[in-house]
Design an enzyme around this catalytic site. Structure first.
Site, PDB file in Angstrom:
ATOM      1  N   ARG A  85      -5.853  16.703   1.830  1.00 13.75           N
ATOM      2  CA  ARG A  85      -5.388  17.544   2.930  1.00 13.75           C
ATOM      3  C   ARG A  85      -3.911  17.279   3.236  1.00 13.75           C
ATOM      4  O   ARG A  85      -3.190  18.182   3.658  1.00 13.75           O
ATOM      5  CB  ARG A  85      -6.266  17.325   4.153  1.00 13.75           C
ATOM      6  CG  ARG A  85      -7.592  18.062   4.041  1.00 13.75           C
ATOM      7  CD  ARG A  85      -8.402  18.006   5.302  1.00 13.75           C
ATOM      8  NE  ARG A  85      -9.421  19.044   5.296  1.00 13.75           N
ATOM      9  CZ  ARG A  85     -10.392  19.135   6.186  1.00 13.75           C
ATOM     10  NH1 ARG A  85     -10.471  18.244   7.170  1.00 13.75           N
ATOM     11  NH2 ARG A  85     -11.279  20.109   6.120  1.00 13.75           N
ATOM     12  N   GLU A 138     -11.328   6.503  13.639  1.00 14.64           N
ATOM     13  CA  GLU A 138      -9.980   5.990  13.404  1.00 14.64           C
ATOM     14  C   GLU A 138      -9.097   5.794  14.627  1.00 14.64           C
ATOM     15  O   GLU A 138      -8.187   4.954  14.604  1.00 14.64           O
ATOM     16  CB  GLU A 138      -9.239   6.921  12.426  1.00 14.64           C
ATOM     17  CG  GLU A 138      -9.706   6.889  10.996  1.00 14.64           C
ATOM     18  CD  GLU A 138     -10.910   7.765  10.726  1.00 14.64           C
ATOM     19  OE1 GLU A 138     -11.671   7.460   9.796  1.00 14.64           O
ATOM     20  OE2 GLU A 138     -11.091   8.766  11.468  1.00 14.64           O
ATOM     21  N   ASP A 146     -19.000  19.181  14.412  1.00 15.26           N
ATOM     22  CA  ASP A 146     -20.457  19.156  14.552  1.00 15.26           C
ATOM     23  C   ASP A 146     -20.801  18.567  15.915  1.00 15.26           C
ATOM     24  O   ASP A 146     -19.938  17.993  16.596  1.00 15.26           O
ATOM     25  CB  ASP A 146     -21.101  18.342  13.428  1.00 15.26           C
ATOM     26  CG  ASP A 146     -20.624  16.898  13.421  1.00 15.26           C
ATOM     27  OD1 ASP A 146     -21.377  16.037  13.900  1.00 15.26           O
ATOM     28  OD2 ASP A 146     -19.492  16.625  12.969  1.00 15.26           O
ATOM     29  N   HIS A 185       0.798  -1.225   0.000  1.00 23.28           N
ATOM     30  CA  HIS A 185       0.000   0.000   0.000  1.00 23.28           C
ATOM     31  C   HIS A 185       0.832   1.276   0.000  1.00 23.28           C
ATOM     32  O   HIS A 185       0.269   2.371  -0.080  1.00 23.28           O
ATOM     33  CB  HIS A 185      -0.933   0.000   1.211  1.00 23.28           C
ATOM     34  CG  HIS A 185      -1.773  -1.228   1.309  1.00 23.28           C
ATOM     35  ND1 HIS A 185      -1.396  -2.322   2.049  1.00 23.28           N
ATOM     36  CD2 HIS A 185      -2.961  -1.531   0.732  1.00 23.28           C
ATOM     37  CE1 HIS A 185      -2.328  -3.264   1.933  1.00 23.28           C
ATOM     38  NE2 HIS A 185      -3.271  -2.813   1.141  1.00 23.28           N
ATOM     39  N   GLY A 191      -7.209  12.262   7.366  1.00 24.14           N
ATOM     40  CA  GLY A 191      -7.912  11.215   6.636  1.00 24.14           C
ATOM     41  C   GLY A 191      -7.852  11.417   5.133  1.00 24.14           C
ATOM     42  O   GLY A 191      -7.647  10.473   4.370  1.00 24.14           O
ATOM     43  N   GLU A 246     -15.564   9.556  16.415  1.00 28.14           N
ATOM     44  CA  GLU A 246     -14.880   9.594  15.125  1.00 28.14           C
ATOM     45  C   GLU A 246     -14.717   8.159  14.653  1.00 28.14           C
ATOM     46  O   GLU A 246     -15.442   7.290  15.126  1.00 28.14           O
ATOM     47  CB  GLU A 246     -13.563  10.367  15.221  1.00 28.14           C
ATOM     48  CG  GLU A 246     -12.663   9.997  16.390  1.00 28.14           C
ATOM     49  CD  GLU A 246     -11.791   8.795  16.090  1.00 28.14           C
ATOM     50  OE1 GLU A 246     -10.834   8.938  15.319  1.00 28.14           O
ATOM     51  OE2 GLU A 246     -12.034   7.711  16.634  1.00 28.14           O
ATOM     52  N   ARG A 250      -2.888   4.011  -4.931  1.00 27.68           N
ATOM     53  CA  ARG A 250      -4.334   4.118  -4.769  1.00 27.68           C
ATOM     54  C   ARG A 250      -4.773   5.541  -4.419  1.00 27.68           C
ATOM     55  O   ARG A 250      -5.808   5.743  -3.780  1.00 27.68           O
ATOM     56  CB  ARG A 250      -4.837   3.137  -3.704  1.00 27.68           C
ATOM     57  CG  ARG A 250      -4.499   1.688  -4.003  1.00 27.68           C
ATOM     58  CD  ARG A 250      -5.176   0.748  -3.031  1.00 27.68           C
ATOM     59  NE  ARG A 250      -4.766  -0.630  -3.287  1.00 27.68           N
ATOM     60  CZ  ARG A 250      -5.373  -1.698  -2.776  1.00 27.68           C
ATOM     61  NH1 ARG A 250      -6.408  -1.539  -1.974  1.00 27.68           N
ATOM     62  NH2 ARG A 250      -4.936  -2.912  -3.041  1.00 27.68           N
TER      63      ARG A 250
END
Length: 237
Positions: A25, A183, A206, A5, A21, A181, A44
């Site tokens: 960014r 992760e 939020d 990967h 993520g 969240e 990828r």
């Protein structure tokens, strides 16, 4: 040496990695924060860069969404590329009612409804934790930022984005959980297993208990602040 990967060579990654993520960014951090940044992997579409910040080598790489994705990239970075510390830079949904939009949450623990931690130590309710030094350095840095409200406490890393379970949420909040969240538990579990260091620094984008939205500009401001806190944690831990 490349992995399935990550198409990089030994020495391409710095010991310290910021991990948002979104790979776009990661690209933005490389272009606007790091000096002399170069692309070191793009398998990828998961972009990774290495440059310097105030003379220190730093890498940045996207993690994708969810525990499986961040676990793959964190494992390969720790195990094969000499990475010692990873800080996740992300956003969370505020669960505890004393949180407000724009607050910073330093994840000092990560609960999860995933099987990932149960698989680490069969027969035990394993608690994955971040590195204390990184957490303390990030918390200290956040307190020195004008206008920032910082909280240190537990996150809930959910395997589901849309599955609302009000009873579970109420129970988590009653036991001190701050925000949700997808992760941190995976990252912390991998770091613990590999004997490396990790942390999640997240901005509240939020709230689960009140309807309130941020503009795109406000979201980017929060993201930029979290990046600076991550860099300060690397420098001072």
């Amino acid at each position: 040496m490349a992995t399935p990967h990550i198409a990089a060579e030994n020495g391409d990654f710095a010991p310290d990695v910021l991990m948002p993520g979104d790979p776009r960014r990661a690209k933005r951090i490389a272009e606007t924060v790091l000096e002399d940044a170069r692309l070191v992997t793009e398998v990828r579409g998961m972009l990774g860069y290495t440059g310097t910040y105030q003379g220190r080598p730093v890498s940045v790489m996207g993690s994708g969404m969810g525990i499986p994705s961040i676990s793959i990239y964190a494992t390969e970075l720790f195990r094969f590329f000499g990475v010692e510390r990873i800080i996740r830079i992300g956003t969370v949904g505020g669960m505890a009612t004393h949180l407000n939009i724009g607050d910073v949450v330093i994840g000092t623990a990560a609960h999860t409804d995933s099987d990932v931690l149960r698989r680490l130590v069969p027969g035990a309710n394993y608690s994955a934790t971040p590195d204390f030094g990184l957490a303390m350095a990030a918390y200290t840095a956040a307190q020195q930022v004008d206008g920032a409200t910082v909280h240190a406490g537990a996150l809930f890393s959910s395997d589901s984005f849309y599955n609302d379970e009000p009873e579970m949420r109420a129970g988590l909040v009653a036991h001190g959980t701050l925000a949700v969240e997808m992760e941190a538990a995976g990252l912390y579990g991998v770091a613990n297993r590999e004997h490396k260091k990790a942390l999640a620094i997240c901005s509240v984008s939020d709230l689960l208990f009140r309807s309130e939205e941020l503009s795109a500009q406000e979201r980017e401001h929060l993201f930029d602040r979290a990046v600076q806190l991550g860099l300060a944690a690397f420098a001072n831990a």
